[in-house]
Design a protein around this motif. Structure first.
Motif, short mmCIF file in Angstrom:
data_model
loop_
_atom_site.label_atom_id
_atom_site.label_comp_id
_atom_site.label_asym_id
_atom_site.label_seq_id
_atom_site.Cartn_x
_atom_site.Cartn_y
_atom_site.Cartn_z
N MET A 1 0.85 -1.16 0.00
CA MET A 1 0.00 0.00 0.00
C MET A 1 0.90 1.23 0.00
SD MET A 1 -2.93 1.21 2.63
CE MET A 1 -4.13 0.26 1.75
N SER A 2 0.46 2.23 -0.68
CA SER A 2 1.20 3.50 -0.66
C SER A 2 0.20 4.65 -0.56
CB SER A 2 2.06 3.65 -1.91
OG SER A 2 1.25 3.78 -3.05
N GLN A 3 0.71 5.76 -0.14
CA GLN A 3 -0.10 6.96 -0.01
C GLN A 3 0.78 8.13 -0.38
OE1 GLN A 3 -1.78 7.43 3.90
NE2 GLN A 3 -3.33 8.81 3.19
N SER A 4 0.22 9.12 -1.03
CA SER A 4 1.01 10.27 -1.43
C SER A 4 0.18 11.54 -1.32
CB SER A 4 1.53 10.10 -2.86
OG SER A 4 0.45 10.06 -3.77
N VAL A 5 0.86 12.65 -1.47
CA VAL A 5 0.20 13.95 -1.45
C VAL A 5 0.85 14.79 -2.53
CG1 VAL A 5 1.75 14.93 0.28
CG2 VAL A 5 -0.53 15.86 0.00
N ARG A 6 0.08 15.64 -3.13
CA ARG A 6 0.61 16.54 -4.15
C ARG A 6 0.48 17.97 -3.62
NH1 ARG A 6 -1.02 17.26 -10.48
NH2 ARG A 6 0.44 18.96 -10.85
N LEU A 7 1.58 18.66 -3.59
CA LEU A 7 1.59 20.04 -3.15
C LEU A 7 1.71 20.94 -4.36
CD1 LEU A 7 4.08 19.65 -0.18
CD2 LEU A 7 1.60 19.59 -0.10
N GLY A 8 0.81 21.90 -4.48
CA GLY A 8 0.87 22.85 -5.58
C GLY A 8 0.10 22.37 -6.77
N PRO A 9 0.12 23.06 -7.84
CA PRO A 9 0.87 24.28 -8.10
C PRO A 9 0.16 25.56 -7.63
CG PRO A 9 -0.20 23.62 -10.11
CD PRO A 9 -0.56 22.59 -9.05
N ALA A 10 -1.08 25.45 -7.23
CA ALA A 10 -1.82 26.65 -6.81
C ALA A 10 -1.30 27.15 -5.46
CB ALA A 10 -3.30 26.32 -6.70
N PRO A 11 -1.43 28.44 -5.21
CA PRO A 11 -1.02 29.00 -3.91
C PRO A 11 -1.82 28.38 -2.76
CG PRO A 11 -1.43 30.75 -5.49
CD PRO A 11 -1.91 29.48 -6.12
N SER A 12 -1.20 28.31 -1.61
CA SER A 12 -1.86 27.73 -0.44
C SER A 12 -1.60 28.60 0.78
CB SER A 12 -1.32 26.32 -0.19
OG SER A 12 0.02 26.40 0.26
N GLY A 13 -2.13 28.16 1.90
CA GLY A 13 -1.88 28.86 3.16
C GLY A 13 -0.41 28.86 3.53
N ILE A 14 0.30 27.83 3.12
CA ILE A 14 1.74 27.76 3.38
C ILE A 14 2.44 28.89 2.64
CG2 ILE A 14 3.83 26.38 3.03
CD1 ILE A 14 2.05 25.37 5.28
N ASP A 15 2.06 29.11 1.40
CA ASP A 15 2.65 30.21 0.62
C ASP A 15 2.44 31.54 1.33
OD1 ASP A 15 3.53 28.65 -1.64
OD2 ASP A 15 1.43 28.52 -2.24
N LEU A 16 1.24 31.74 1.83
CA LEU A 16 0.92 32.97 2.53
C LEU A 16 1.76 33.13 3.79
CD1 LEU A 16 -1.97 34.38 1.48
CD2 LEU A 16 -2.13 34.51 3.95
N ALA A 17 1.89 32.04 4.55
CA ALA A 17 2.67 32.08 5.79
C ALA A 17 4.14 32.40 5.50
CB ALA A 17 2.56 30.75 6.52
#
Length: 56
Positions: A1-17
């Motif tokens: 089993m595997s699990q993943s996450v994709r970050l981006g390309p849209a701006p997020s709260g992390i970008d704001l921080a």
């Protein structure tokens, strides 16, 4: 089993921080990655409990 996450390309709260506090970018990103890791571990733990019949 595997699990993943994709970050981006849209701006997020992390970008704001990071924009608001660029000196702490590394700490901000590390905190978010820890959150993602914890959520994935909890999810996989729940799947394991269900597969083994130990969950409710």
């Amino acid at each position: 089993m595997s699990q993943s996450v994709r970050l981006g390309p849209a701006p997020s709260g992390i970008d704001l921080a990071v924009e608001r506090d660029p000196e702490n970018e590394e700490r901000i990103v590390a905190y978010r990655l820890d959150q993602l890791r914890s959520a994935m571990e909890a999810n996989l733990g729940g799947i394991q409990e269900l597969a083994e019949g130990t969950g409710s």
